[in-house]
Structures are given as structure tokens and as C-alpha cells.
Design a protein around this motif. Structure first.
Motif, PDB file in Angstrom:
ATOM      1  N   THR A  20      -2.318   6.722 -13.121  1.00  6.92           N
ATOM      2  CA  THR A  20      -1.691   7.473 -12.031  1.00  6.92           C
ATOM      3  C   THR A  20      -2.600   7.496 -10.806  1.00  6.92           C
ATOM      4  O   THR A  20      -2.155   7.284  -9.672  1.00  6.92           O
ATOM      5  CB  THR A  20      -1.398   8.923 -12.489  1.00  6.92           C
ATOM      6  OG1 THR A  20      -0.740   8.862 -13.745  1.00  6.92           O
ATOM      7  CG2 THR A  20      -0.540   9.658 -11.479  1.00  6.92           C
ATOM      8  N   TRP A  24      -1.827   5.893  -7.134  1.00  8.03           N
ATOM      9  CA  TRP A  24      -1.881   6.782  -5.961  1.00  8.03           C
ATOM     10  C   TRP A  24      -2.859   6.242  -4.903  1.00  8.03           C
ATOM     11  O   TRP A  24      -2.562   6.201  -3.711  1.00  8.03           O
ATOM     12  CB  TRP A  24      -2.313   8.178  -6.436  1.00  8.03           C
ATOM     13  CG  TRP A  24      -2.432   9.167  -5.310  1.00  8.03           C
ATOM     14  CD1 TRP A  24      -1.429   9.800  -4.670  1.00  8.03           C
ATOM     15  CD2 TRP A  24      -3.651   9.639  -4.720  1.00  8.03           C
ATOM     16  NE1 TRP A  24      -1.927  10.638  -3.704  1.00  8.03           N
ATOM     17  CE2 TRP A  24      -3.289  10.554  -3.712  1.00  8.03           C
ATOM     18  CE3 TRP A  24      -5.011   9.376  -4.957  1.00  8.03           C
ATOM     19  CZ2 TRP A  24      -4.239  11.215  -2.936  1.00  8.03           C
ATOM     20  CZ3 TRP A  24      -5.937  10.035  -4.171  1.00  8.03           C
ATOM     21  CH2 TRP A  24      -5.561  10.936  -3.170  1.00  8.03           C
ATOM     22  N   THR A  25      -4.027   5.768  -5.396  1.00 13.69           N
ATOM     23  CA  THR A  25      -5.034   5.223  -4.469  1.00 13.69           C
ATOM     24  C   THR A  25      -4.514   3.981  -3.758  1.00 13.69           C
ATOM     25  O   THR A  25      -4.692   3.819  -2.529  1.00 13.69           O
ATOM     26  CB  THR A  25      -6.311   4.846  -5.258  1.00 13.69           C
ATOM     27  OG1 THR A  25      -6.662   5.926  -6.094  1.00 13.69           O
ATOM     28  CG2 THR A  25      -7.473   4.543  -4.309  1.00 13.69           C
ATOM     29  N   ASN A  27      -1.355   3.085  -3.201  1.00 17.39           N
ATOM     30  CA  ASN A  27      -0.312   3.450  -2.226  1.00 17.39           C
ATOM     31  C   ASN A  27      -0.904   4.041  -0.955  1.00 17.39           C
ATOM     32  O   ASN A  27      -0.457   3.749   0.150  1.00 17.39           O
ATOM     33  CB  ASN A  27       0.661   4.467  -2.852  1.00 17.39           C
ATOM     34  CG  ASN A  27       1.667   3.774  -3.741  1.00 17.39           C
ATOM     35  OD1 ASN A  27       1.929   2.587  -3.585  1.00 17.39           O
ATOM     36  ND2 ASN A  27       2.204   4.497  -4.702  1.00 17.39           N
ATOM     37  N   LYS A  28      -1.927   4.884  -1.180  1.00 21.80           N
ATOM     38  CA  LYS A  28      -2.571   5.526  -0.034  1.00 21.80           C
ATOM     39  C   LYS A  28      -3.218   4.474   0.878  1.00 21.80           C
ATOM     40  O   LYS A  28      -3.124   4.541   2.107  1.00 21.80           O
ATOM     41  CB  LYS A  28      -3.628   6.505  -0.548  1.00 21.80           C
ATOM     42  CG  LYS A  28      -4.038   7.539   0.486  1.00 21.80           C
ATOM     43  CD  LYS A  28      -5.076   8.466  -0.098  1.00 21.80           C
ATOM     44  CE  LYS A  28      -5.680   9.316   1.010  1.00 21.80           C
ATOM     45  NZ  LYS A  28      -6.842  10.042   0.549  1.00 21.80           N
TER      46      LYS A  28
END
Lengths: 144, 236
Positions: A20, A24-25, A27-28
Motif C-alpha cells: 500500500t 501511494w508513494t 502515485n504521489k
């Protein structure tokens, strides 16, 4: 519950968290990348310099370009002015008076003399405004 | 043992799941590379096009004002122009004979032809010495007729104050554009206050010997009653 099962669940949970976090990283990172600005998105090795057109300019000669070398005796001159404007063309072997059409465009085919040709194009609007352009053209059949 | 295998398999499965984010993270750098390659291609294309457009076939003509280092400086009606020649440039004299750069002289009138690098510079392939063109005394003016007489009248411009004395000669052509057709007219058609465009020779100050006179007919405004009629028609 057996000890191995508890360990497996714990490890699975940790791995899930890692996955996860990775997603998240990533996408950021994609979202934070600045969008290219208009000046960056188009390469500009040469700055476009539009031909300055004076607001008072009544006449534009569209073709041919100044200092054009023609290998044909006849050449078509096209231009643009205001509707209702009269255009006078003075060329080496004659002169002509014509009216711009309803869109302000005009065209005329003239004869060139061998060698240097100086063409004067003058526009007269019905309200008395005038504008003049000179075209220097060369008629030569020699191989350049 | 079986359970240990299951746990290992499960761990490997989860480890594989951690890989997808990596390609996602690489996408941003991949996009940058793609943009960069497109940018380079566009730049190359523009440079190519610019080179072609800059090297268009062009020619200058004017009077030689300077000669140095295989370079001809011409004084033209649109400023100074420079023509560079090389060993392959063909130079033709006034009598159509081949000449050398050293044979050129200041004040010669030349046509230089070649490929332009800028608006004022030419890579010259051919130079021709010609006789200086005669001064063109033709002018074109617009104005209204004042003080009309049999063979002359004054032309009063619409905007500036300089008026012209117009001389009519037996060769003067007078015409009018009548709905796209040019009609030749007699000198008697000229009337006080008529709007004209005149092409003529101006050999004396403020005087024109008329070659062609065009009587300008302005589009007549639509009468109010007619306009009202049109509106009524539209409304109906």
C-alpha cells in the motif's frame, strides 16, 4: 490457533502495508510532477516574430515575396486590403487599376521584363487613406 | 512441513505483489524521456524547415557601393544589401561576357542572384552587370476635381493638403468601373468634385500629365425607405 498461522497473518499484514505504501508513494510521485508550462510544452528554438502590421496599414502584399526570382514572364500578385479600396499597380511595362473584392482581396497578373523589376502597389480607400508597397522582383531563366 | 510450504508460498505471493508499484514509479521518468524525444524531433524539424526557408532563391539589384573580400555591397531602394561570392559564382558583364570579381567597379548597377541567408545577405551564384534603370516618374494619386477646364484641372486630395495640377493629353485614358466592367469615357464625363484616381507622369513639381484617369464611384447608401421595406419583408 497455531503459532505458524499467527506469524503468517502478521507477515501478510506487514507486506500488505508495504504494498500500500509503495502504491501511494508511486502515485504521489506521478501527481507531484509539475505539468509542463505552455512555454515548456512547445519547443522554441526560434522565437516566432510575427510580421508587425501597423493598424494604419491599408495594404498587404501576400505574394510574391520581395526579391523573388521568377523564371516565368507572367507573375500573379495577390494582396489584401479593405473592401471598396482601389489598388493601383505600376509595373515596368504598364500600369493597372483594380478594385478589391468584397473581402478586400485582390489579384493581378502582370508581365515582367528580363532582369530587374520594380513594382509599386498603391491602395486608395474611399475615405482618402493611402498605402504603398514596393516589390523588387527579378525575371531570369538562368540556372541559379 | 506442509504448513511451512504454505507460509513460504504466501510470502512469495506477497513479495510479488510489491513489484507493481515499481513500474508505476518508472512511468514518470518514461514520460519525461518521451517528452524529451518528441521535443528533440520537433526541434530538428523546425531547424530543418528554417534552414530551407532561410535558403530561398532570392536576388537583389542596386548600385555597388563597396567591394571587398569577395563581397559586394549594393545600395538598393530598400537599404544596403550584401552579396557574397565564391569561386563558383558566375559573373556576367554588361556586354554579356564573363568577368571576374576584380572587374567590378563601384557604381556598377548589378543584379545578384543566389540564396538568401537573411533579409540583407545573399550567397550569390550569379552576378549580372546591367545598365541603371531609368527613373520612374509615374505616380498615382487620388482626389477631387477642382477648377475644371478643357485640358486641365486641379486635383484636391481628400486628406493631405498637397494639390496637383492635372494636364489632360490626347492620349489620356478616362474610364470607370461599372459593376465590374471598365467603360471608357470621354473627357466631357469629368465633372467638378468627381472623385478620381490618376496615374500619370510627374516631371514638374505638383504637376501630373495624366495617362489614366479612373472615375471612382462610391457604393451608394441604401435609401431609408428601401431599408425599411427590407426590414418589413424580414419581419413578414
Amino acid at each position: 490457533m497455531r503459532k505458524e498461522v499467527v506469524v503468517a497473518i502478521a507477515l501478510g499484514f506487514i507486506l500488505g502495508l508495504v504494498i500500500t505504501f509503495s502504491i501511494w508513494t508511486a502515485n504521489k510521485a506521478i501527481q507531484e510532477k509539475p505539468a509542463p508550462t505552455p512555454s515548456e510544452s512547445l519547443p522554441s528554438p526560434i522565437e516566432a516574430t510575427p510580421t508587425p502590421i501597423s493598424p494604419a496599414s491599408l495594404l498587404q502584399v501576400l505574394a510574391p515575396e520581395n526579391y523573388f526570382i521568377s523564371d516565368q514572364e507572367k507573375i500573379k500578385i495577390t494582396g489584401s486590403t479593405e473592401p471598396g479600396t482601389t489598388v493601383v499597380v505600376l509595373f515596368e511595362e504598364g500600369e493597372s487599376i483594380l478594385e478589391a473584392d468584397e473581402t478586400g482581396d485582390f489579384e493581378i497578373t502582370i508581365d515582367l521584363i528580363g532582369g530587374a523589376n520594380r513594382i509599386t502597389i498603391k491602395a486608395f480607400s474611399p475615405d482618402g487613406r493611402e498605402d504603398e508597397k514596393t516589390l523588387n522582383l527579378i525575371y531570369s531563366t538562368a540556372e541559379i | 512441513m506442509k504448513k511451512k510450504t504454505k507460509i513460504t508460498t504466501l510470502l512469495i505471493f506477497f513479495l510479488f505483489l510489491t513489484f507493481p508499484p515499481l513500474p508505476l514509479a518508472q512511468t514518470s521518468s518514461g514520460e519525461a524521456e518521451l517528452i524529451e524525444s518528441i521535443r528533440k524531433k520537433v526541434e530538428e524539424k523546425i531547424e530543418e524547415k528554417t534552414e530551407i526557408s532561410q535558403k530561398q532563391k532570392r536576388g537583389f539589384f542596386g548600385q555597388v557601393s563597396d567591394l571587398f573580400n569577395q563581397t559586394i555591397v549594393l545600395e538598393t531602394d530598400q537599404g544596403k544589401k550584401t552579396a557574397k561570392i565564391d569561386q563558383e559564382t558566375i559573373l556576367i558583364g554588361a556586354n554579356r561576357q564573363k568577368i571576374k570579381f576584380e572587374d567590378l567597379e563601384i557604381d556598377n548597377y548589378l543584379i545578384t542572384m543566389g540564396y538568401s541567408q537573411s533579409a540583407d545577405q545573399l550567397e550569390t551564384n550569379r552576378v549580372v552587370v546591367i545598365s541603371q534603370p531609368k527613373q520612374d516618374n509615374r505616380i498615382a494619386v487620388m482626389g477631387r476635381i477642382k477648377n475644371l477646364e478643357r485640358t486641365q484641372f486641379d486635383l484636391e486630395p481628400l486628406r493631405n493638403s498637397q494639390s496637383w495640377q492635372v494636364i489632360l493629353t490626347p492620349k489620356t485614358i478616362i474610364n470607370q468601373n461599372d459593376a465590374g466592367e471598365i467603360q471608357e469615357l470621354e473627357p466631357e464625363s469629368l465633372a467638378e468634385d468627381s472623385l478620381l484616381i490618376i496615374i500619370g507622369l510627374s516631371e514638374e513639381k505638383n504637376q501630373i500629365s495624366a495617362k489614366t484617369i479612373r472615375i471612382v464611384t462610391l457604393p451608394s447608401p441604401i435609401p431609408e425607405s428601401e431599408e425599411a421595406g427590407k426590414e418589413t419583408e424580414t419581419e413578414n
